[in-house]
Scaffold this active site. Structure first.
Site, PDB file in Angstrom:
ATOM      1  N   GLU A   2       0.798  -1.244   0.026  1.00  0.00           N
ATOM      2  CA  GLU A   2      -0.024  -0.002  -0.047  1.00  0.00           C
ATOM      3  C   GLU A   2       1.004   1.108  -0.164  1.00  0.00           C
ATOM      4  O   GLU A   2       0.613   2.213   0.638  1.00  0.00           O
ATOM      5  CB  GLU A   2      -0.950   0.038   1.164  1.00  0.00           C
ATOM      6  CG  GLU A   2      -2.025  -1.040   1.154  1.00  0.00           C
ATOM      7  CD  GLU A   2      -2.787  -1.257   2.289  1.00  0.00           C
ATOM      8  OE1 GLU A   2      -4.003  -1.653   2.174  1.00  0.00           O
ATOM      9  OE2 GLU A   2      -2.356  -0.667   3.534  1.00  0.00           O
ATOM     10  N   ASN A   3       2.165   1.181  -0.721  1.00  0.00           N
ATOM     11  CA  ASN A   3       2.471   2.332  -0.864  1.00  0.00           C
ATOM     12  C   ASN A   3       2.081   3.113  -1.929  1.00  0.00           C
ATOM     13  O   ASN A   3       2.547   2.602  -3.267  1.00  0.00           O
ATOM     14  CB  ASN A   3       4.389   2.114  -1.179  1.00  0.00           C
ATOM     15  CG  ASN A   3       4.873   3.577  -1.453  1.00  0.00           C
ATOM     16  OD1 ASN A   3       4.488   4.599  -1.376  1.00  0.00           O
ATOM     17  ND2 ASN A   3       6.023   3.360  -2.079  1.00  0.00           N
TER      18      ASN A   3
END
Lengths: 690, 690
Positions: free
Chosen positions: A333-334
């Site tokens: 989830e970057n």
């Protein structure tokens, strides 16, 4: 006379024939055969251990005795088991060929042989023997007067070598005792990997002696000392469980950056500052511990050498705490927002020929591999770390599926095909509060992708994930158990073991027995209800909790901002659990009735409906002195209204008309009240439409 | 419209007049006055702290917010409080003049002023302010829709400076989380001394870095690391609680002597041993960890210099863990058997002109005083240490009374008259499982001895003692709470506060609220009953538990050998508690009925009797699949039999004759079943004799 009674009694027991259907073993063993007769339990039961095991078997066997004694009240003579061959004549003989290692692919098999007067456990390793003791505890039967084991032979081994549970201790900190009781629960259902999610936007949870700022600034005082971590690792090892720590980078970085803003990616504001010796430029960056839930932009700067220097130092301190081979670096989830807006990072990308943020993240992750390798650790990460340049040594943790817009199992299959070892978590997100059947039906070996045997062998197993945005130490157990026992069966047992009715029946007993380990998934409910009812006794509130389930799939915390990490999680939605018991019972009753409208079947259905009519009246009374009951009244009113109409329809063949009935029904489909939903909606609908 | 409702609503609340009788404060404050109107609670409640407090107030105030939020579900905006004057406009203002010290005679007073829109706490120290926050939590009121505090002024301070609870962690080890939740319970009722009984015959519980044999050989692996001890001391200090460690010497020495037999007093057997270089004498002594309960002979040798050398070394390692001024060395129940039979010790006595073992023990104890003084510690011991030569600096812990053949309070009065500071525990032995009234009626200031003001001032206060021969981490809380809250009131409040009906009424709510701290005294019952019932739902079993109490005064473990320290304490007697709820209710009902034989009063009594008739039938059904229910059937049958006859007598004026009735009644006085007694016997007797 006494002798005659004993003789008669013994003959009654020994002639008992137990069926496999009566057993409540979970996970179900690979091979089991039952014969007539039993091994009767008495206070003289003793355990003897031979072979060359690791000393963990002494702890396990002593705990076995105490648990069995607690269930039966037999006052076993034997106290502590501390050495080999202490009691050669003992009825329960455990032999282990060698000491087990806490690592993947270790031999966890066992043979368990129960005869009328002797029980024998043979295992290559003590880890297998521990599994055998759990199976034996699950074999316990009783009649009205005594306890016994059925004569049986079991040969057992796991289908997958990675049978994991992840617990997130960043969103809500979970004290050591909470972790330990869950390790006991894992061992009871033969799980062997505890994935400890120790760092996220909401906190850093590991004492750091060389970098104390991390806990001083980013833990709210809620962290594990290094000694505590060692004690958890030891506790896990004593139960055959490997601990895999996770430090989530480069995203989910708010906590790290609260302590070390200088390695953040946020564009720096330059302020003019008049120092003594003329003007200076000062960098002002600031981060703080995140209190909401969601995906946030604070991200480590992959272009900054200090980022790697610090991570290297962190790993140097953390790795020795965990003797296991695996180290999870997160990587999920970057979204790269702060990377995109930072000219320095954009320049770095160009300079290193990195086409996009995904490649930049791979660059970042690749820097971590040697830092971990130095400590003899293999890097593991969520599936986002998998790109064409990623080392094949990395282990890919597959978590995305249809909710994230990709076919379930695709990243797992891609990883296996790409030469990576991989673990499946998609389908095992227990924090979504779905029913047990959803998870139980997901197989770690994807059916919709063709894989070679070699590729299949790279699928290590699966892992249930317990994210804790909405979970406290008080409610954690009820979010993990008993559903995770069913997931454990999926990971251990033959893939053909999938009958949901058998599962539900066995789960009922397994769940009850798990509480003997200190787990609180059943009993915590009473305390929470006592608070809601303002210390008033109320069956009505219990009844309502048995037909309600928390609203699912993160809908409770809309946008991640309705609840902060310090919000009260003592509400009705926290009491309710997936698989609401009366909803399951009512559904069965409705199906039976609609299949066969006997008087008997009708009464079972109408008993439920009548209960809910009365429940609403009782809840109104209760609410006079309980503000926390007020928000529940619309729920119970909706259920009462449709129940009344269905009673008229069923008992008197009267109807107020389809449209009004539909309207009442649809009110029961609301998710607007108290963060819960009526889990009986579908069954009510069947009755309306019948 | 919304505004009108809010306006109406506010006016309803603010006109409420709360009476003192409605409040459930415990301990009751020294001065309280109530006025008309309330402070309504909303999610905007904020706390601000001013003055110069110790930082423990930030932790305490944050915990206050979370607890209040958990009760009310209001979602307070304020998260963590970490500094002074963060929110100057907050409705709740706390001002502390200076930092409190965790020591005796510290100023613990506070002023609490609740007005319609502001709450003010003024205290000399943060310790007083913490007490004020507990009082405020207890002030919480509600109507059907909202929560509020009544407008009130409270000025409060403790009557005694020593308000202690002792927990024995030697007989049954109690993990850190169990200790911490009990410290929270203590703080909630304003107790301030935790006496930690860390060593006894059954185990040594402190990690010793320089003497690791103590935990290796004498702890069964159940001990506190030094880091854990420090964390408990810190946790206690954050709650205003002083920790007093106890190392019990010279008696109760089995654990110490298991590791160091060479300092034992047992007569040494000399064996001839043929060594390589001719014959040698070898001393063979052996001790082992005690598994039974009782008074045992293993005793340290007061004539051996090594005894003092080792104790000095132990104290050097232990003292720095405990910053408080007091160190308890036990000194109780040394019967001197091994001294009498040891010629070397007898010779030592003669040489030092010590007339008897009591003088010898005084000699021993006096050697310890400088060892402790070196660490700035005052020696405290059980009353046996008090002899004519004992230093007046020592603190005398009075524990004997009529059970031990001396008048209650005598040793306390003797100590005070003799110039010693002293603490009373006789009358507060909560492990005897007597009802709350027994303890509540004992005043720390003895009434039957005439004391000067100076002597009275030496009576520091009192201490409840929780010995754990028959108590596990699962049942500990139900043995301490809620009775200890009543004892806490005895130590804090004015001596005139002693109405038992008020106590019982307030205790009901206080007990319920204590569980929000993690205590399990109410909810542990459900899990234990689930085990006994073999996972069958049963109101009958709950009903029986509500009229039974564990048999009292150590009669459960006859001779100390029926239960070992590893015996199952998961039985019906472990579920039952003193002050069985239905026994209290039934007693009231019987008294009311016998005073005034109205139809209404009769129905209340006969409802109980009918319940018990039905209960027996249901228990028989339950027992078909629950062996642990079998031993309870004689109890329920006895109660059923007398209930049936009393129903005939009351409803139909029929009687089977006095002698048969008496016989049935006396069966209800049996203590032979399942280690419990029917707590309704006396009330039944009144009905029989009426």
């Amino acid at each position: 006379m006494k002798y005659i009674i004993i003789f008669l009694f013994a003959s009654i027991i020994s002639s008992a024939q137990i069926n496999k259907e009566q057993l409540n073993i979970m996970p179900w063993p690979q091979n089991i055969s039952l014969s007539e007769g039993v091994f009767p339990l008495t206070k003289n039961l003793k355990v003897n251990i031979t072979g060359a095991p690791n000393s963990r078997i002494f702890i396990g066997a002593t705990n076995f005795l105490r648990r069995l004694d607690g269930r039966t009240g037999l006052f076993f003579n034997q106290g502590f088991i501390t050495g080999l061959n202490e009691l050669p004549d003992a009825e329960l003989q455990i032999n282990c060929v060698r000491a087990g290692k806490i690592e993947l692919y270790e031999d966890e098999s066992y043979l368990l042989d129960v005869t009328a007067n002797k029980i024998t456990i043979n295992a290559t390793t003590d880890v297998g023997a521990l599994h055998a003791l759990e199976t034996l505890l699950q074999l316990l039967q009783n009649n009205s007067n005594s306890f016994y084991f059925p004569i049986s032979k079991i040969s057992d081994f796991p289908r997958f070598t990675w049978r994991g549970l992840m617990i997130d201790v960043a969103r809500h900190f979970m004290p050591v005792d909470v972790i330990k009781r869950n390790l006991d629960g894992m061992a009871a259902v033969k799980m062997n990997v505890f994935h400890w999610h120790l760092v996220d936007d909401q906190g850093w949870r590991i004492e750091m002696k060389k970098h104390p700022k991390l806990i001083q600034m980013a833990s709210d005082g809620n962290y594990y000392t290094q000694e505590e971590i060692k004690s958890v690792v030891k506790y896990a090892s004593d139960r055959g469980i490997l601990v895999v720590p996770e430090i989530d980078v480069p995203g989910h970085g708010s906590a790290i950056l609260t302590a070390y803003p200088e390695i953040g990616s946020k564009v720096v504001n330059l302020h003019l500052n008049s120092g003594e010796k003329g003007q200076q430029f000062t960098q002002i960056q600031s981060y703080s511990i995140e209190r909401n839930a969601g995906i946030f932009s604070p991200t480590l700067d992959p272009s900054n050498p200090k980022t790697y220097q610090l991570l290297n130092e962190f790993f140097d301190e953390i790795c020795p705490l965990f003797p296991g081979k695996f180290f999870h670096i997160g990587g999920d989830e970057n979204e790269g927002k702060d990377w995109d807006s930072n000219p320095k990072i954009q320049e770095f990308k160009k300079k290193h020929n990195l086409a996009n943020n995904h490649e930049l993240q791979t660059y970042f992750t690749m820097q971590l591999i040697p830092m971990l390798k130095k400590h003899n650790k293999v890097l593991m990460g969520w599936e986002e770390i998998m790109t064409k340049n990623m080392s094949k040594d990395a282990i890919i943790h597959s978590w995305k599926g249809s909710n994230e817009g990709q076919p379930a199992g695709k990243s797992l299959a891609d990883a296996a095909k790409g030469g990576y070892k991989t673990v499946l978590s998609n389908g095992y997100y227990i924090d979504l509060v779905f029913g047990v059947e959803d998870h139980y039906s997901v197989d770690p070996m994807p059916k919709n992708f063709v894989l070679t045997d070699e590729e299949k062998a790279r699928i290590l197993g699966g892992e249930a994930t317990m994210w804790t945005e909405l979970v406290t130490p008080e409610t954690l157990d009820s979010r993990i158990w008993p559903r995770t026992a069913a997931i454990a069966e999926r990971f251990w047992s033959n893939e053909n073991i999938k009958d949901i009715n058998s599962l539900r029946k066995r789960l009922n007993t397994v769940s009850f027995r798990l509480e003997e380990l200190g787990l609180t998934h059943l009993k915590s409910k009473e305390g929470l209800l006592r608070n809601i009812s303002n210390n008033q006794k109320s069956d009505a509130l219990v009844d309502l909790s048995n037909v309600c389930e928390p609203i699912k799939q993160y809908s409770r915390n809309k946008g991640g901002t309705e609840y902060q990490m310090y919000s009260p999680l003592t509400l009705f939605a926290d009491v309710c659990t997936p698989d609401a018991s009366d909803a399951i019972g009512f559904n069965e009753a409705v199906n039976d009735y609609l299949n066969n409208k006997t008087n008997e079947n009708q009464i079972i259905v109408t008993n439920y409906l009548n209960k809910w009519v009365n429940m609403h009246a009782n809840l109104i009374t209760l609410s006079n002195n309980a503000p926390l009951v007020q928000p529940l009244l619309p729920l119970s009113k909706n259920l009462k209204d449709i129940s009344e109409q269905l009673l008229l329809k069923i008992n008197n063949n009267q109807s107020i008309g389809a449209s009004v009935l539909d309207e009442l029904l649809e009110k029961c489909n609301s998710k607007e009240h108290a963060d819960v939903e009526l889990a009986v909606y579908n069954s009510l609908k069947k009755l309306v439409q019948a």
